[in-house]
Design an enzyme around this catalytic site. Structure first.
Site, PDB file in Angstrom:
ATOM      1  N   CYS A 119       0.818  -1.212   0.000  1.00  0.00           N
ATOM      2  CA  CYS A 119       0.000   0.000   0.000  1.00  0.00           C
ATOM      3  C   CYS A 119       0.847   1.255   0.000  1.00  0.00           C
ATOM      4  O   CYS A 119       0.372   2.336  -0.350  1.00  0.00           O
ATOM      5  CB  CYS A 119      -0.939   0.002   1.207  1.00  0.00           C
ATOM      6  SG  CYS A 119      -2.340  -1.121   1.006  1.00  0.00           S
ATOM      7  N   LYS A 166       1.157   3.401  -3.305  1.00  0.00           N
ATOM      8  CA  LYS A 166       0.080   4.232  -3.843  1.00  0.00           C
ATOM      9  C   LYS A 166       0.591   5.615  -4.199  1.00  0.00           C
ATOM     10  O   LYS A 166       1.498   6.156  -3.558  1.00  0.00           O
ATOM     11  CB  LYS A 166      -1.051   4.360  -2.814  1.00  0.00           C
ATOM     12  CG  LYS A 166      -1.838   3.089  -2.573  1.00  0.00           C
ATOM     13  CD  LYS A 166      -2.987   3.314  -1.619  1.00  0.00           C
ATOM     14  CE  LYS A 166      -4.070   4.169  -2.252  1.00  0.00           C
ATOM     15  NZ  LYS A 166      -5.274   4.252  -1.397  1.00  0.00           N
ATOM     16  N   ASP A 224     -16.176   7.648  -0.635  1.00  0.00           N
ATOM     17  CA  ASP A 224     -16.422   6.348  -0.011  1.00  0.00           C
ATOM     18  C   ASP A 224     -15.342   5.349  -0.432  1.00  0.00           C
ATOM     19  O   ASP A 224     -14.588   5.566  -1.381  1.00  0.00           O
ATOM     20  CB  ASP A 224     -17.796   5.824  -0.423  1.00  0.00           C
ATOM     21  CG  ASP A 224     -18.929   6.626   0.214  1.00  0.00           C
ATOM     22  OD1 ASP A 224     -18.689   7.204   1.286  1.00  0.00           O
ATOM     23  OD2 ASP A 224     -20.026   6.673  -0.369  1.00  0.00           O
ATOM     24  N   ASP A 225     -15.315   4.212   0.280  1.00  0.00           N
ATOM     25  CA  ASP A 225     -14.303   3.200   0.015  1.00  0.00           C
ATOM     26  C   ASP A 225     -14.642   2.326  -1.191  1.00  0.00           C
ATOM     27  O   ASP A 225     -13.787   1.592  -1.677  1.00  0.00           O
ATOM     28  CB  ASP A 225     -14.109   2.314   1.251  1.00  0.00           C
ATOM     29  CG  ASP A 225     -13.425   3.076   2.385  1.00  0.00           C
ATOM     30  OD1 ASP A 225     -12.632   3.972   2.078  1.00  0.00           O
ATOM     31  OD2 ASP A 225     -13.715   2.773   3.555  1.00  0.00           O
ATOM     32  N   ASP A 229      -9.516  -5.861 -17.796  1.00  0.00           N
ATOM     33  CA  ASP A 229      -8.299  -5.868 -18.609  1.00  0.00           C
ATOM     34  C   ASP A 229      -7.291  -4.939 -17.969  1.00  0.00           C
ATOM     35  O   ASP A 229      -7.654  -3.912 -17.363  1.00  0.00           O
ATOM     36  CB  ASP A 229      -8.586  -5.412 -20.045  1.00  0.00           C
ATOM     37  CG  ASP A 229      -8.926  -6.567 -20.961  1.00  0.00           C
ATOM     38  OD1 ASP A 229      -8.051  -7.436 -21.128  1.00  0.00           O
ATOM     39  OD2 ASP A 229     -10.051  -6.606 -21.484  1.00  0.00           O
ATOM     40  N   ASP A 236     -14.871  -6.155 -24.477  1.00  0.00           N
ATOM     41  CA  ASP A 236     -15.450  -7.414 -24.000  1.00  0.00           C
ATOM     42  C   ASP A 236     -16.962  -7.298 -23.800  1.00  0.00           C
ATOM     43  O   ASP A 236     -17.709  -8.261 -24.015  1.00  0.00           O
ATOM     44  CB  ASP A 236     -14.787  -7.837 -22.685  1.00  0.00           C
ATOM     45  CG  ASP A 236     -13.402  -8.425 -22.903  1.00  0.00           C
ATOM     46  OD1 ASP A 236     -13.130  -8.900 -24.017  1.00  0.00           O
ATOM     47  OD2 ASP A 236     -12.584  -8.390 -21.963  1.00  0.00           O
ATOM     48  N   GLY A 252     -11.343   3.766  -8.558  1.00  0.00           N
ATOM     49  CA  GLY A 252     -10.171   3.067  -9.041  1.00  0.00           C
ATOM     50  C   GLY A 252      -9.069   3.035  -8.019  1.00  0.00           C
ATOM     51  O   GLY A 252      -9.260   3.384  -6.846  1.00  0.00           O
ATOM     52  N   THR A 279      -4.567   3.545  -7.735  1.00  0.00           N
ATOM     53  CA  THR A 279      -3.317   3.937  -8.378  1.00  0.00           C
ATOM     54  C   THR A 279      -2.143   3.511  -7.515  1.00  0.00           C
ATOM     55  O   THR A 279      -2.205   3.578  -6.290  1.00  0.00           O
ATOM     56  CB  THR A 279      -3.241   5.460  -8.589  1.00  0.00           C
ATOM     57  OG1 THR A 279      -3.388   6.108  -7.316  1.00  0.00           O
ATOM     58  CG2 THR A 279      -4.322   5.945  -9.532  1.00  0.00           C
TER      59      THR A 279
END
Length: 719
Positions: free
Chosen positions: A385, A388, A417-418, A435, A458, A508, A510
């Site tokens: 972590c 990040k 939010d998480d 992907d 897809d 998302g 990062t």
């Protein structure tokens, strides 16, 4: 470890000064600086060989610098786009694709644009020579005609050009009348001996010289000294102005829109902005000539390095005398160096040819390889972590994004939010796919678009409607400022495609790493009765493919920089950016028995999947399979994707019937953002092809479905 960078140097334009400066900066990199070149064209014309190109002595490759190759070899980012706005106050550029690009230092080498004020800003019969980079394309549109042609401007450029056109007409068997028109005399500023020699060449080709003649527009007609101009085609080679993007910027410009610079090539209004070549306005009103741009490159490269490093800058001192070599149509030329003496003949052209080819060889066999600056040994990068991306860079990058909002999104990327919260209708099916892959090109905006399209494919292959997406992004180890810029461009590109698809970005993750990478988890909704599957192909079905093959080979050529050809890569990138959504929407009106998208396993791998799922065999007409330009040539020169060998395992299930090895390589080539492959009834084939092509999808019929025979190991027949 990827070298660290904390400053962005952006070069706009691929002119002579920038091309040479990039070679020099590659041999002596600026520590901590990432360089990006922005140009709308993959090929940059060398003005010294342009008349020879028109005359037929050179090819496009001979006379143009391949900017993709130059940038890949020198470790420079390349963005194929036009700059539409420069804001030096915010150090921000706006590009014609709608994206923005921030910089710390900026250099301009964008040439000039024709001054068409005498003809009211333009005329449909007029083709300007400048900008030189795109002139050849404009010339191709109306070169082979016998109607009268006039070249306006009898300086060196106009005189060489009309003689080149005359030589082209001689070789092509055309007989259109040619004239050279000058507001003053022929070749002003040149010795009388040069003018006499060039006049004889004009006479030999039967070119009419009209001196002291002004061309202007009256109504819809062109006039020359009060009389209608006897020419249906006009090539404009006189007078230039600064480009609109510079003239409209907040930089200090002269009354013609050229950037005012001082002797160090720095903008007078912003010391972090440099300019060279035709777009720069020097204190001594330096003529617009390529010989000056070439000499400025060394000073530009030194001063960019010195300014960023806090070292003393050099003054650019224009050469007072230089060798002038004027081509004269056929393989002959006139040489002079100040004074009154000149020489001419075929041997002078051979001399000029050697000089020009030696210059272009700097961007071919003599391209230097970038030596990366050493990474900071005191900087550590965490895993887990701790890898990040920092919250500040993340916030800045996402702040201005405006993702499309689908119905049912309760909490998305705009919330803290998480996790995302999505309402789903009971009578629908959730279709989900993931992907993720490393960047194949060091251009975050373009890569973000392709990564999103590849992921969405897809859903389209199953006839699902995109609903929401989660991003997974890895950013290279750099200063947080640069990471924020990269993330903003990558996500701006991705959101552009997600929004077009009606797909909401809901969040998302990062991290930092040695290489940029990105992928998306995409959610789609579908009516269970309308879903497409790989099972269902039937005997007699026809196979439709919506995109050409070869992206794996083309992207592999980027790794072998000496085999890359910019226009081929351009065509590849254009196809990668075509969404499969268009084909999906068209084919919803037809009975689709089976569908898949052609991606990492290659065409044969995905055909084999349908055969296995549908318990059928297939016959593929290999000659009908569409290919990206240059793909066969690259394979014959040894370019192949690293995944191709693994994909070739499918050949044990194929009857190849002596298919050429190069074609087998293409059929196993892994595709990025490849097309859709449909199995449809023969009765629907003709209308499906018509409607696909009307929608802009150049689909091809590549084979048919057969009854599976007793040999289950051979289910694909290639012929």
């Amino acid at each position: 470890m990827t070298p660290l960078a904390n400053h962005d140097l952006v070069l706009i334009g691929g002119g002579h000064s920038h091309a040479l400066a990039l070679r020099m900066l590659a041999m002596k990199p600026i520590p901590g600086v990432r360089i990006t070149l922005v140009s709308p064209d993959a090929l940059s014309a060398y003005s010294g060989m342009l008349p020879g190109l028109i005359a037929g002595h050179y090819t496009l490759t001979d006379s143009h610098v391949d900017l993709y190759r130059l940038c890949l070899t020198t470790g420079t980012r390349f963005i194929r786009a036009a700059v539409t706005q420069i804001c030096s106050a915010e150090r921000r550029l706006t590009l014609d694709d709608g994206s923005t690009l921030d910089y710390d230092w900026l250099s301009l080498d964008v040439g000039a644009t024709p001054d068409l004020q005498p003809v009211g800003g333009g005329h449909p019969d007029i083709v300007p020579v400048k900008p030189v980079a795109s002139f050849h394309q404009r010339w191709q549109q109306w070169r082979d005609h016998d109607s009268p042609l006039a070249v306006v401007g009898a300086g060196a450029g106009g005189t060489e050009m009309v003689l080149a056109i005359a030589e082209h007409q001689r070789q092509a068997g055309h007989h259109g009348a040619l004239s050279l028109i000058s507001g003053g005399e022929l070749l002003p500023g040149y010795p009388e001996s040069v003018r006499r020699r060039m006049q004889r060449y004009l006479d030999d080709y039967g070119i009419q010289l009209r001196e002291h003649t002004r061309v202007e527009k009256r109504g819809d007609a062109l006039y020359a000294n009060e009389a209608p101009l006897d020419a249906t085609r006009v090539l404009w080679c006189t007078g230039v102005r600064g480009t609109r993007v510079i003239a409209d910027s907040d930089l200090d410009c002269d009354d013609k829109g050229f950037v005012r610079v001082n002797e160090t090539l720095q903008s007078r209004s912003d010391s972090r902005v440099f300019a060279a070549g035709d777009c720069a306005a020097f204190p001594d009103s330096l003529p617009k000539a390529g010989v000056y741009a070439v000499r400025q490159a060394k000073v530009l490269a030194h001063n960019l390095n010195a300014a960023i490093s806090g070292q003393p800058l050099q003054a650019y001192q224009p050469q007072k005398r230089f060798l002038s070599l004027l081509s004269a149509g056929g393989k002959q030329a006139v040489a002079s160096r100040g004074g009154t003496l000149s020489v001419a003949g075929h041997w002078v052209w051979r001399w000029k040819d050697r000089i020009d080819r030696a210059f272009m060889d700097k961007f071919d066999r003599q391209l230097p390889t970038m030596t990366p600056p050493a990474a900071d040994p005191d900087t550590l990068h965490c895993a887990g972590c701790g890898a990040k991306v920092g919250s500040g860079a993340l916030h800045d990058a996402l702040r201005d994004l405006q993702p499309y909002l689908s119905d049912g999104i309760e909490a998305g990327v705009d919330a803290a939010d998480d996790a995302a919260i999505i309402h789903w209708a009971d009578n629908k099916r959730l279709v989900q796919s993931l992907d993720y892959f490393p960047a194949f090109i060091d251009e975050p905006y373009l890569f973000g678009r392709v990564a999103a399209l590849h992921s969405l494919s897809d859903l389209y292959a199953m006839n699902a409607t995109p609903h929401s997406a989660l991003a997974n992004v890895t950013l290279p180890w750099h200063h947080p400022k640069l990471q924020g810029r990269d993330l903003h461009r990558l996500m701006a590109g991705a959101v552009k495609e997600l929004n077009t698809a009606g797909c909401t970005l809901v969040g998302g993750h990062t991290i930092e790493g040695p290489q940029m990478a990105a992928g998306f988890t995409v959610n789609g909704q579908a009516d269970p009765q309308q879903l497409w599957h790989k099972r269902g192909a039937r005997n007699g079905d026809r196979l439709l493919l919506t995109k050409p093959l070869g992206s794996g080979v083309q992207l592999a050529a980027m790794m072998q920089k000496n085999k890359l050809y910019g226009p081929w890569l351009d065509a590849t990138l254009d196809h990668l950016l075509v969404s499969n959504r268009i084909a999906q929407q068209v084919m919803q009106g037809f009975p689709v028995h089976a569908c898949t998208d052609v991606t990492g396993f290659g065409l044969l791998g995905h055909l084999h999947e349908i055969c296995q799922q549908s318990d059928v065999a297939m016959a593929v007409d290999s000659d009908s399979v569409p290919l990206l330009p240059g793909t066969l040539s690259l394979i014959e020169n040894g370019v192949i994707s690293t995944l191709n060998e693994a994909n070739r395992q499918v050949l044990m299930h194929c009857d190849t019937q002596q298919i050429a090895e190069s074609l087998l390589t293409i059929l196993c080539d892994p595709q990025t953002a490849g097309g859709l492959l449909f199995s449809i009834p023969e009765a629907a084939l003709a209308q499906a092809l018509v409607q696909l092509r009307e929608a802009g999808v150049n689909a091809s019929e590549i084979g048919k479905v057969l009854v599976k025979n007793g040999d289950s190991s051979r289910d694909i027949l290639l012929h």
